[in-house]
Structure formats: C-alpha cells, structure tokens
Design a protein around this motif. Sequence first.
Motif, PDB file in Angstrom:
ATOM      1  N   HIS A 177       0.830  -1.203   0.000  1.00 36.84           N
ATOM      2  CA  HIS A 177       0.000   0.000   0.000  1.00 36.84           C
ATOM      3  C   HIS A 177       0.868   1.258   0.000  1.00 36.84           C
ATOM      4  CE1 HIS A 177      -3.352  -2.655   1.030  1.00 36.84           C
ATOM      5  NE2 HIS A 177      -4.181  -1.634   0.917  1.00 36.84           N
ATOM      6  N   ARG A 178       1.802   1.304   0.931  1.00 30.30           N
ATOM      7  CA  ARG A 178       2.645   2.498   1.067  1.00 30.30           C
ATOM      8  C   ARG A 178       3.436   2.772  -0.207  1.00 30.30           C
ATOM      9  NH1 ARG A 178       4.070  -0.255   6.123  1.00 30.30           N
ATOM     10  NH2 ARG A 178       2.861   0.646   7.843  1.00 30.30           N
ATOM     11  N   ASN A 179       4.049   1.745  -0.751  1.00 34.32           N
ATOM     12  CA  ASN A 179       4.921   1.926  -1.916  1.00 34.32           C
ATOM     13  C   ASN A 179       4.161   2.225  -3.203  1.00 34.32           C
ATOM     14  OD1 ASN A 179       7.040   1.405  -0.176  1.00 34.32           O
ATOM     15  ND2 ASN A 179       7.290  -0.720  -0.824  1.00 34.32           N
ATOM     16  N   ASN A 180       2.860   1.992  -3.190  1.00 36.50           N
ATOM     17  CA  ASN A 180       2.050   2.286  -4.366  1.00 36.50           C
ATOM     18  C   ASN A 180       1.113   3.473  -4.146  1.00 36.50           C
ATOM     19  OD1 ASN A 180       2.359   0.035  -6.625  1.00 36.50           O
ATOM     20  ND2 ASN A 180       2.544  -0.995  -4.633  1.00 36.50           N
ATOM     21  N   GLY A 181       1.359   4.209  -3.049  1.00 34.41           N
ATOM     22  CA  GLY A 181       0.592   5.424  -2.799  1.00 34.41           C
ATOM     23  C   GLY A 181      -0.863   5.195  -2.461  1.00 34.41           C
ATOM     24  N   VAL A 182      -1.189   4.021  -1.881  1.00 38.65           N
ATOM     25  CA  VAL A 182      -2.571   3.715  -1.518  1.00 38.65           C
ATOM     26  C   VAL A 182      -2.739   3.918  -0.009  1.00 38.65           C
ATOM     27  CG1 VAL A 182      -4.383   1.953  -1.464  1.00 38.65           C
ATOM     28  CG2 VAL A 182      -2.787   2.064  -3.398  1.00 38.65           C
ATOM     29  N   VAL A 183      -3.766   4.663   0.362  1.00 41.85           N
ATOM     30  CA  VAL A 183      -4.025   4.956   1.773  1.00 41.85           C
ATOM     31  C   VAL A 183      -4.376   3.673   2.519  1.00 41.85           C
ATOM     32  CG1 VAL A 183      -5.524   6.184   3.389  1.00 41.85           C
ATOM     33  CG2 VAL A 183      -4.795   7.290   1.267  1.00 41.85           C
ATOM     34  N   ILE A 184      -3.770   3.493   3.694  1.00 39.95           N
ATOM     35  CA  ILE A 184      -4.036   2.313   4.521  1.00 39.95           C
ATOM     36  C   ILE A 184      -5.195   2.606   5.470  1.00 39.95           C
ATOM     37  CG2 ILE A 184      -3.121   0.807   6.325  1.00 39.95           C
ATOM     38  CD1 ILE A 184      -0.318   1.351   5.101  1.00 39.95           C
ATOM     39  N   ASP A 185      -6.195   1.759   5.427  1.00 39.31           N
ATOM     40  CA  ASP A 185      -7.317   1.836   6.357  1.00 39.31           C
ATOM     41  C   ASP A 185      -7.206   0.624   7.287  1.00 39.31           C
ATOM     42  OD1 ASP A 185      -9.675   1.827   7.763  1.00 39.31           O
ATOM     43  OD2 ASP A 185     -10.969   2.175   6.017  1.00 39.31           O
TER      44      ASP A 185
END
Length: 339
Positions: free
Chosen positions: A208-216
């Motif tokens: 998630h972090r490395n692909n710019g996706v917000v972690i919920d």
Amino acid sequence: MKSPGITIKDIAKVLGISPSTVSRALKDHPDISQSTKDQVNKLAVEMNYRPNPIALSLRSKKSNVIGVVIPQIVHYFFSSVISGIEKVANEYGYSVIISQSSESYVKEVEVCQTFLHSIIDGLLISVSKETDHYDHIKLLDEEGIPIVFFDRIIEGFDSDYVVIDDYNGAYQATEHLIVEGRRRIIHFSGPPNRLISKKRLAGYLDAHRNNGVVIDESLIIQCDEFHKAIESTQQLIDERVKFDAIFTVNDFTAAGVIKILRENNISIPGDVSVVGFGNDHIAEMLEPTLTTVSQPGFAMGEKAMKMLMDRINLAAPPEYKKEVLKTQLIVRNSSRKRS
C-alpha cells in the motif's frame, strides 16, 4: 557428600541463566562464551552435578527415527512438506514419526513430551498458532536432540530453520490487486503472535505504502479459518463496509469468502477480487478459480530434513542455518483484470 538430584535447572537457577544455556555450556557449544562455560563448569563441579547415565545411554544410541510435529495434516502445504521430509529421510535410511498438534498448544506439549521420552535422533517442528511458551521444546534441546523448525518458527530460539518468504508473497499479492485497480483491500490476517502472520501483514502494508494507496487499518481483520471467513465476510456485507478486494492469509479462508460473496450475488472479480495464500488444491476447485501465492512445501520438507541430517551427522557448521524459500503469485479468475 553428593547432593541428590542436581539437575541442569538447578545450575541455571543459581547462575540466573536458562537451562538450555547451561546444557550448551556443558557441551562446549561454540555459541556460548568462554566466561559462561567456565562459570557453568565450576558450579557443576561444586554442586557435584552428574548427567543422568540412563538418559545419556539412550541418547548415545541412534534409532534412525525422526519426530515430526505439524499443526494440521489436512492442508496440502503440510502434506507436501511431509512428502519432502520422507523423501530425504528414506535416502538416509531414517523412519519418520508424524504427530499433529491440531493447532493446540496443549497437544503440542503432549507430543513433545512423548518424543522426549522416546528414542528419536532429531525433531522437525512447525509450532501451533496457540503456542506462546516454548519450555517443552527447550527440554528437547537440553537433552541434546537436534531441532529444525519449518514454516512456523520461534522468534529468539537458536536453531536451524526453513521458512517461506511470507513478506514478499503478501507484497506481490497485494500489489497485484492494486495494479488491477483495487483500493479498498481487506486483509484477513493470521494470529498476531505468529511470525508468518506478521510478515504477511507487513507485505500487505508496504505494498500500500509503496504504491501510494491509503491504509485503512479497519480493513485488517484477524480471520484465518473457513467458518470464521463465512461469518466475517457476511458481517462486512451486512454492515455495508466498502471494499473491492479481500486478501486472505490462506486458501481455506479465501474459500469461505468466495462462498459468502456468491451467496450475496456479489460478482467475483467484477465487484470484489479475492486472493489467497498457499496454492492448496482447493484453489483450482473453487468457482471462480482462486488467485493465490504458491509456497514450495516439498522443497521446504527436503531442506529441513537435510539440515537435520547434517546436525545429526555433525556435518553442519556451528552457526545455525536460516533458509528462506521464494514464493510465486499464481493469477487465476478470482482477480482477473477489470474489463
């Protein structure tokens, strides 16, 4: 006058160190510092410690039998590991006794105690998901029984082990979903006390972090069994939680997810993609077929048994071997690209 019944534990208590450290110091193990060896040996003489001659006699005789403890034989992964173990055991002229813990700490302790009081030349073990205390395994180590862990290991316990690259496997699975356009990815995770669960969760989060996706973090749910997956997936639907993918810690959990999604007329992968972990035989029997992470169980069994043979035959180096096996993402219909 001889002190009755002096044991390794008595020496350990006086010195404030573990019994396993005392045992290794008495055996001149290279991992133990010279100062500790000197302390242990000096106190052993003062306390008139004598090893149990019967136990020593039993341990000095080879039985050509290996003990194996697995969580559950029902899983294709563990049955593959056993096949690899038996292949190498046969090549060395060894027999294998296999016991299941059934994911129970109590049963695992009982199995290890049985092995402790029988004549085995070495132990291969993958600990149960309930196991938090390891005295039962330390006792085997203190008796000089070589131990090799596979798949599930004990953090901080010095031993040879073979594991899967759980982090990279989970990373690839999660990144695959992200590349396919998924952004609300639920992770059905394993027990938080197990290193494999921690590694898979870390891979999920880093993807998630490395692909710019917000972690919920509300999308991370402890759920690692078929029936739990049925309950948890239905609860998510009933509570109208928004999600477009579910990545599970194993394939049987994914099977429960697929069952409930289909019962609720949710399209797979049109509305929700599903990815498992393990590449169990069930993955190709599901409808749709399950995208999953393949882990080399047979190779793990071979390598773990070879490590144990090296220990038994004194062919292994003093330092412990730690081997990590690569995984492979197998893409099937449960996560195909959106049209």
